[in-house]
Enzyme design. Structure first.
Site, PDB file in Angstrom:
ATOM      1  N   ASN A   1       0.683  -0.939   0.225  1.00 43.37           N
ATOM      2  CA  ASN A   1       0.419   0.196   0.664  1.00 43.37           C
ATOM      3  C   ASN A   1       0.965   1.335   0.373  1.00 43.37           C
ATOM      4  O   ASN A   1       2.401   1.512   0.496  1.00 43.37           O
ATOM      5  CB  ASN A   1      -1.245  -0.036   0.877  1.00 43.37           C
ATOM      6  CG  ASN A   1      -0.326  -0.084   2.573  1.00 43.37           C
ATOM      7  OD1 ASN A   1       0.192  -0.887   2.275  1.00 43.37           O
ATOM      8  ND2 ASN A   1      -0.842   0.404   3.548  1.00 43.37           N
TER       9      ASN A   1
ATOM     10  N   GLU B   1       0.105   4.981   0.952  1.00 43.40           N
ATOM     11  CA  GLU B   1      -0.913   6.375   1.219  1.00 43.40           C
ATOM     12  C   GLU B   1       0.003   7.749   0.788  1.00 43.40           C
ATOM     13  O   GLU B   1       1.084   7.931  -0.110  1.00 43.40           O
ATOM     14  CB  GLU B   1      -0.905   6.287   2.225  1.00 43.40           C
ATOM     15  CG  GLU B   1      -1.055   5.001   3.153  1.00 43.40           C
ATOM     16  CD  GLU B   1      -1.712   4.815   4.740  1.00 43.40           C
ATOM     17  OE1 GLU B   1      -0.849   5.515   5.163  1.00 43.40           O
ATOM     18  OE2 GLU B   1      -2.251   3.895   5.361  1.00 43.40           O
TER      19      GLU B   1
ATOM     20  N   GLU C   1      -2.965  -4.728  -2.889  1.00 46.82           N
ATOM     21  CA  GLU C   1      -3.567  -6.017  -4.098  1.00 46.82           C
ATOM     22  C   GLU C   1      -3.314  -5.242  -5.574  1.00 46.82           C
ATOM     23  O   GLU C   1      -2.604  -5.617  -6.227  1.00 46.82           O
ATOM     24  CB  GLU C   1      -4.957  -6.521  -3.496  1.00 46.82           C
ATOM     25  CG  GLU C   1      -4.977  -6.845  -2.429  1.00 46.82           C
ATOM     26  CD  GLU C   1      -5.185  -6.351  -1.728  1.00 46.82           C
ATOM     27  OE1 GLU C   1      -4.516  -4.671  -1.392  1.00 46.82           O
ATOM     28  OE2 GLU C   1      -6.118  -6.478  -0.353  1.00 46.82           O
TER      29      GLU C   1
HETATM   30  N1  THU Z   1      -5.200  -1.354   2.286  1.00 45.41           N
HETATM   31  C1  THU Z   1      -4.761  -2.092   1.684  1.00 45.41           C
HETATM   32  O1  THU Z   1      -3.736  -2.087   1.293  1.00 45.41           O
HETATM   33  N2  THU Z   1      -5.274  -3.138   0.881  1.00 45.41           N
HETATM   34  C2  THU Z   1      -6.671  -3.649   1.582  1.00 45.41           C
HETATM   35  O2  THU Z   1      -7.061  -4.726   0.433  1.00 45.41           O
HETATM   36  C3  THU Z   1      -7.686  -2.544   2.098  1.00 45.41           C
HETATM   37  C4  THU Z   1      -6.514  -1.212   2.895  1.00 45.41           C
HETATM   38  C5  THU Z   1      -4.157  -0.452   2.314  1.00 45.41           C
HETATM   39  C6  THU Z   1      -4.587   0.960   2.349  1.00 45.41           C
HETATM   40  C7  THU Z   1      -4.808   1.925   3.690  1.00 45.41           C
HETATM   41  O3  THU Z   1      -3.741   2.522   3.425  1.00 45.41           O
HETATM   42  C8  THU Z   1      -4.266   1.517   4.887  1.00 45.41           C
HETATM   43  O4  THU Z   1      -4.488  -0.444   4.150  1.00 45.41           O
HETATM   44  C9  THU Z   1      -5.498   1.419   5.929  1.00 45.41           C
HETATM   45  O5  THU Z   1      -6.738   1.200   5.164  1.00 45.41           O
END
Ligand code: THU
Length: 132
Positions: free
Chosen positions: A42, A44, A55
């Site tokens: 992820n 941000e 994903e």
């Molecule tokens: N997040 C993911 O990487 N995959 C998911 O399927 C759900 C959420 C991340 C997004 C964000 O950076 C953090 O988790 C908290 O929501």
């Protein structure tokens, strides 16, 4: 590659997660039918909406390199205190994104740092996905 091995790849991918706002770091490892693995984490953003899930990073890396034939994805997630979620499941947007390229039989592997994992199919996780 075993599901457990794919989880280890997801744990590797998670090391690069950029999550200074939520502190929740996610790793994903997407396995192609030919046996190649694409990693994602992820990423941000201070403006929030540009944030992308692990994903979709893995999926878009693969598709952008011409890969569209997928077998499985493993996902792991850990909170700001370093505690692994048992288990981290893909969000709804990622399920829909995966459904663009993956059949209902595509395996979604939920993992953590224990070596334990649970295997589901995309069809189970996203029944009645949006279709044109
Ligand atoms: N997040 C993911 O990487 N995959 C998911 O399927 C759900 C959420 C991340 C997004 C964000 O950076 C953090 O988790 C908290 O929501």
């Amino acid at each position: 590659m075993t599901p457990q091995e794919l989880v280890v790849c997801a744990l590797d991918a998670q090391k690069h997660a950029y999550a200074p706002y939520s502190g929740f770091t996610v790793g994903a490892a997407l396995l192609t039918k030919a046996g190649k693995v694409y990693l994602g984490c992820n990423i941000e953003n201070k403006s929030f909406s540009p944030t992308v899930c692990a994903e979709r990073v893995a999926l878009f890396k693969a598709v952008s390199e011409g890969e569209t034939d997928f077998d499985a994805i493993a996902v792991v997630g850990r909170d700001k205190d370093g505690i692994y979620k048992h288990f981290c499941t893909p969000c709804g947007v990622c399920r829909q994104a995966l459904s663009e390229f993956c059949a209902p039989e595509f395996r979604v592997i939920f993992g953590d740092d224990t070596g334990d994992c649970e295997i589901h199919t995309l069809g189970e996780l996203l029944p009645f996905s949006f279709e044109l």
